[in-house]
Design a protein around this motif. Structure first.
Motif, PDB file in Angstrom:
ATOM      1  N   ASN A 112       0.820  -1.213   0.000  1.00 60.31           N
ATOM      2  CA  ASN A 112       0.000   0.000   0.000  1.00 60.31           C
ATOM      3  C   ASN A 112       0.851   1.258   0.000  1.00 60.31           C
ATOM      4  O   ASN A 112       0.512   2.257  -0.640  1.00 60.31           O
ATOM      5  N   ARG A 113       1.961   1.210   0.722  1.00 61.31           N
ATOM      6  CA  ARG A 113       2.821   2.392   0.821  1.00 61.31           C
ATOM      7  C   ARG A 113       3.706   2.587  -0.399  1.00 61.31           C
ATOM      8  O   ARG A 113       4.012   3.720  -0.779  1.00 61.31           O
ATOM      9  N   TYR A 114       4.121   1.486  -1.011  1.00 63.17           N
ATOM     10  CA  TYR A 114       5.098   1.573  -2.104  1.00 63.17           C
ATOM     11  C   TYR A 114       4.611   0.771  -3.321  1.00 63.17           C
ATOM     12  O   TYR A 114       5.221  -0.224  -3.714  1.00 63.17           O
ATOM     13  N   PRO A 115       3.491   1.184  -3.916  1.00 61.83           N
ATOM     14  CA  PRO A 115       2.904   0.398  -5.014  1.00 61.83           C
ATOM     15  C   PRO A 115       3.796   0.268  -6.237  1.00 61.83           C
ATOM     16  O   PRO A 115       3.577  -0.625  -7.061  1.00 61.83           O
ATOM     17  N   ASP A 116       4.790   1.141  -6.367  1.00 67.02           N
ATOM     18  CA  ASP A 116       5.677   1.091  -7.532  1.00 67.02           C
ATOM     19  C   ASP A 116       7.029   0.445  -7.224  1.00 67.02           C
ATOM     20  O   ASP A 116       7.920   0.422  -8.080  1.00 67.02           O
TER      21      ASP A 116
END
Length: 279
Positions: A140-144
């Motif tokens: 959720n925090r780092y979708p990429d």
């Protein structure tokens, strides 16, 4: 003989002296202490490295050496397979340096610690649930982030384990003819883990369990439970139209439909009172 003993003692003395020189001593500068810790780490002596980096973090907090030591302290514990300690130190790093570029990697590694601690399905799954929670938070925090797909795969793997545990709990109640409890756990497996392989098998078992439940129920509850077997058959066709269990569930459906018709027609083939105490 005496000369050999003296030689051994001399070797042990020299070895001990060399080892002591490699340990952090009072009076060592922060830079020297950090270099000694790194020497252990690079030699893959992670236990000694962790002890040394822990010392550096305490004497060099607020410095660049202290920050790097905190990072390598967590890494040392991880590589030494001390995963609870590693998770704690990764979280400490995140707490101390929330804006650092290494934070995403620290969060992923903390999740990996709980993944490594996740036991086989028969045991308590608290660590498994923690790992799922941490991997979800990471995604959720780092979708990429490049690790997103790996995190998703770990989540799937652990959910499969939770589904297996839920299914086996249901099977225990089936075996002990506690049909009400069995239907609850089978429903849980189907509803909470629909993507798992255990959901398909659980739905097959749910149809059969409702038939057995009805067979062992008082007459005025039988129609309801045979109907639930048929409802679950319809649900099975919707969810798994190409299932290898299709023939098996067709047979269960026919059995449930026949017994339901018999009950509605006032047939006497059913037990008036359940022998096993089922309501």
């Amino acid at each position: 003989m005496r000369s050999k003993l003296l030689a051994v003692l001399a070797f042990l003395f020299i070895f001990s002296a060399c080892k002591n020189d490699r340990l952090i001593k009072r009076g060592d500068s922060v830079e020297v202490a950090y270099q000694k810790a790194m020497a252990f780490y690079e030699e893959e002596n992670y236990s000694e490295a962790a002890n040394a980096f822990d010392t550096v973090t305490r004497v060099a907090r607020g410095t660049e050496y202290g920050q790097d030591a905190q990072y390598y302290l967590a890494e040392s514990y991880y590589k030494d397979k001390q995963f609870l300690l590693a998770a704690s130190e990764y979280d400490r790093y995140i707490s101390y340096y929330p804006q650092d570029e290494r934070r995403p990697d620290m969060e992923f590694k903390a999740a990996m610690c709980y993944f490594k601690l996740s036991p086989r399905y028969k045991l308590d799954q608290n660590q498994t649930r923690k790992a799922i929670e941490r991997f979800r938070l990471f995604n959720n925090r780092y979708p990429d982030h490049e690790k997103v797909q790996e995190a998703a795969a770990r989540i799937d793997e652990m959910r499969e384990k939770l589904a297996h545990k839920s299914y086996e709990s249901a099977r225990f109640y089936v075996r002990t003819e506690q049909y009400k409890a069995a239907t609850i756990y089978l429903d849980k497996t189907i509803d909470q883990y629909p993507e798992s392989k255990w959901a398909e098998r659980a739905l097959v078992d749910q149809i059969q369990t409702y038939i057995n439940y009805a067979d062992n129920s008082v007459i005025n509850r039988q129609a309801e439970r045979y109907s639930k077997a048929i409802d679950n058959y319809e649900k099975f066709l919707q969810l798994f139209p190409e299932s290898k269990f299709r023939e098996e569930v067709e047979n269960y459906h026919d059995e449930a439909a026949r017994k339901l018709a018999d009950v509605r027609n006032g047939g006497s083939g059913q037990n008036e009172v359940a022998d096993s105490g089922q309501e």
